[in-house]
Design a protein around this motif. Structure first.
Motif, mmCIF file in Angstrom:
data_model
loop_
_atom_site.group_PDB
_atom_site.id
_atom_site.type_symbol
_atom_site.label_atom_id
_atom_site.label_comp_id
_atom_site.label_asym_id
_atom_site.label_seq_id
_atom_site.Cartn_x
_atom_site.Cartn_y
_atom_site.Cartn_z
ATOM 1 N N LYS A 2 -7.376 -3.310 0.621
ATOM 2 C CA LYS A 2 -7.787 -4.708 0.642
ATOM 3 C C LYS A 2 -6.679 -5.604 0.115
ATOM 4 N N LEU A 3 -6.702 -6.857 0.576
ATOM 5 C CA LEU A 3 -5.684 -7.811 0.133
ATOM 6 C C LEU A 3 -5.664 -7.949 -1.383
ATOM 7 N N VAL A 4 -6.834 -8.021 -2.009
ATOM 8 C CA VAL A 4 -6.876 -8.212 -3.457
ATOM 9 C C VAL A 4 -6.305 -7.002 -4.185
ATOM 10 N N ASP A 5 -6.519 -5.796 -3.645
ATOM 11 C CA ASP A 5 -5.958 -4.601 -4.284
ATOM 12 C C ASP A 5 -4.439 -4.617 -4.203
ATOM 13 N N ARG A 6 -3.914 -5.042 -3.066
ATOM 14 C CA ARG A 6 -2.465 -5.149 -2.926
ATOM 15 C C ARG A 6 -1.921 -6.230 -3.861
ATOM 16 N N TYR A 7 -2.657 -7.323 -3.971
ATOM 17 C CA TYR A 7 -2.239 -8.404 -4.871
ATOM 18 C C TYR A 7 -2.170 -7.894 -6.310
ATOM 19 N N LEU A 8 -3.195 -7.190 -6.735
ATOM 20 C CA LEU A 8 -3.239 -6.672 -8.095
ATOM 21 C C LEU A 8 -2.170 -5.611 -8.335
ATOM 22 N N ALA A 9 -1.755 -4.949 -7.243
ATOM 23 C CA ALA A 9 -0.718 -3.922 -7.355
ATOM 24 C C ALA A 9 0.681 -4.518 -7.427
ATOM 25 N N GLY A 10 0.769 -5.844 -7.282
ATOM 26 C CA GLY A 10 2.070 -6.494 -7.432
ATOM 27 C C GLY A 10 2.617 -7.145 -6.177
ATOM 28 N N GLU A 11 1.911 -7.019 -5.051
ATOM 29 C CA GLU A 11 2.388 -7.619 -3.798
ATOM 30 C C GLU A 11 1.918 -9.064 -3.679
ATOM 31 N N ARG A 12 2.185 -9.836 -4.683
ATOM 32 C CA ARG A 12 1.599 -11.176 -4.766
ATOM 33 C C ARG A 12 2.081 -12.102 -3.644
ATOM 34 N N GLU A 13 3.370 -12.310 -3.536
ATOM 35 C CA GLU A 13 3.883 -13.217 -2.512
ATOM 36 C C GLU A 13 3.716 -12.636 -1.119
ATOM 37 N N ALA A 14 3.863 -11.320 -1.001
ATOM 38 C CA ALA A 14 3.695 -10.677 0.305
ATOM 39 C C ALA A 14 2.269 -10.861 0.820
ATOM 40 N N VAL A 24 -8.445 -18.090 10.781
ATOM 41 C CA VAL A 24 -9.403 -18.656 9.825
ATOM 42 C C VAL A 24 -10.813 -18.394 10.344
ATOM 43 N N THR A 25 -11.455 -17.379 9.787
ATOM 44 C CA THR A 25 -12.815 -17.008 10.152
ATOM 45 C C THR A 25 -13.638 -16.888 8.868
ATOM 46 N N SER A 26 -14.935 -16.730 9.007
ATOM 47 C CA SER A 26 -15.771 -16.566 7.802
ATOM 48 C C SER A 26 -15.391 -15.292 7.065
ATOM 49 N N ALA A 27 -15.017 -14.240 7.805
ATOM 50 C CA ALA A 27 -14.640 -12.974 7.171
ATOM 51 C C ALA A 27 -13.330 -13.106 6.406
ATOM 52 N N THR A 28 -12.328 -13.756 7.011
ATOM 53 C CA THR A 28 -11.047 -13.889 6.313
ATOM 54 C C THR A 28 -11.179 -14.852 5.139
ATOM 55 N N ARG A 29 -11.976 -15.890 5.283
ATOM 56 C CA ARG A 29 -12.186 -16.804 4.153
ATOM 57 C C ARG A 29 -12.782 -16.043 2.966
ATOM 58 N N ALA A 30 -13.749 -15.183 3.239
ATOM 59 C CA ALA A 30 -14.391 -14.430 2.164
ATOM 60 C C ALA A 30 -13.393 -13.505 1.473
ATOM 61 N N GLU A 31 -12.534 -12.847 2.251
ATOM 62 C CA GLU A 31 -11.556 -11.936 1.657
ATOM 63 C C GLU A 31 -10.493 -12.701 0.875
ATOM 64 N N VAL A 32 -10.065 -13.823 1.411
ATOM 65 C CA VAL A 32 -9.031 -14.611 0.747
ATOM 66 C C VAL A 32 -9.571 -15.269 -0.515
ATOM 67 N N GLU A 33 -10.852 -15.600 -0.534
ATOM 68 C CA GLU A 33 -11.432 -16.210 -1.729
ATOM 69 C C GLU A 33 -11.269 -15.307 -2.950
ATOM 70 N N VAL A 34 -11.374 -13.990 -2.745
ATOM 71 C CA VAL A 34 -11.229 -13.047 -3.860
ATOM 72 C C VAL A 34 -9.791 -13.078 -4.377
ATOM 73 N N VAL A 35 -8.828 -13.100 -3.456
ATOM 74 C CA VAL A 35 -7.417 -13.188 -3.841
ATOM 75 C C VAL A 35 -7.146 -14.519 -4.532
ATOM 76 N N ALA A 36 -7.695 -15.581 -3.973
ATOM 77 C CA ALA A 36 -7.465 -16.915 -4.525
ATOM 78 C C ALA A 36 -8.041 -17.045 -5.931
ATOM 79 N N ASP A 37 -9.203 -16.443 -6.176
ATOM 80 C CA ASP A 37 -9.791 -16.497 -7.514
ATOM 81 C C ASP A 37 -8.876 -15.825 -8.537
ATOM 82 N N GLU A 38 -8.312 -14.660 -8.179
ATOM 83 C CA GLU A 38 -7.403 -13.971 -9.089
ATOM 84 C C GLU A 38 -6.114 -14.765 -9.276
ATOM 85 N N THR A 39 -5.631 -15.365 -8.197
ATOM 86 C CA THR A 39 -4.426 -16.198 -8.285
ATOM 87 C C THR A 39 -4.641 -17.354 -9.242
#
Length: 240
Positions: A2-14, A24-39
């Protein structure tokens, strides 16, 4: 992964670079929201450190009480109201879009920020361009309206405009006549809002402003940048 797992592993900018290529779909918005919250959790932690360091330096805030305000108790309801306002707009046949996940996360995790002010440790400024000449540095202190102020801005968007102002520009921050506000483009569907005037998306703007300039990107416009002062602000900040 998952994107958030990669983000937490250090792939922040990537991860964020990849997000810009996603539909931009409801599914991608939901996944990105998790990354955005951590950011934005990291953004908030960094801003807390910066404000504490500015206080220790006796930095002269234009408004200390608004330097860093927590999220509104009604943040989700207010964000929905903003979406309703922007959805009523039609510009060149395009309807206004909901706020991007990055912006929503900022208001849920951070609240608002206003780092405008002046340091007694700044030298007499030597501007690169005459337009930035003043008796003091135009620091362009990081500034993002509260969610309630953003709602007021949404209610006052001029006809034909696709810009939702979230901050005064570098000049108006110092009560100098300037240009239009830094704004979110509300017509183009996005997972990270494009910021007009600044000409970049919201997350890279925050990353550049905070991690490189300590919240004062306007200092880059001077020949005698107070780099030692900036280094004190950015020391040991959390990458995001």
């Amino acid at each position: 992964m998952k994107l958030v797992d990669r983000y937490l592993a250090g792939e922040r900018e990537a991860v964020w670079d990849e997000i810009y290529d996603l539909p931009v779909t409801s599914a991608t918005r939901a996944e990105v929201e998790v990354v955005a919250d951590e950011t934005m959790r990291r953004v908030h932690a960094n801003l807390v450190r910066i404000v504490q360091r500015l206080d220790a330096q006796t930095f002269l805030f234009h408004s200390r009480e608004t330097a860093l305000r927590p999220p509104s108790a009604r943040v989700d309801a207010t964000l929905r109201c903003i979406d309703e306002k922007t959805s009523e707009l039609v510009i060149d046949g395009l309807r206004g879009q909901p706020l991007a996940p990055s912006v929503r996360a900022f208001y849920r995790q951070v609240g608002s920020v206003n780092l405008t002010g002046y340091s007694h440790r700044w030298p007499q400024p030597i501007p690169i361009s005459a337009q930035h000449g003043a008796p003091y540095f135009l620091g362009d202190g990081l500034f993002v309206h509260s969610v309630d102020e953003l709602l007021l801005a949404a209610e006052e968007i001029p006809a034909g405009s696709s810009n939702l102002g979230f901050s005064p520009d570098i000049f108006h921050k110092e009560d100098v006549s300037g240009g239009p506000p830094y704004s979110f483009d509300i017509v183009s569907p996005s997972l990270d809002a494009f910021c007009t005037i600044i000409e970049t998306a919201f997350v890279p703007y925050l990353r550049w402003s905070i991690l490189k300039w300590g919240g004062f990107p306007g200092l880059r416009l001077y020949r005698n940048i107070p780099q030692a002062w900036i280094n004190e602000l950015i020391e040991d900040l959390e990458p995001f």
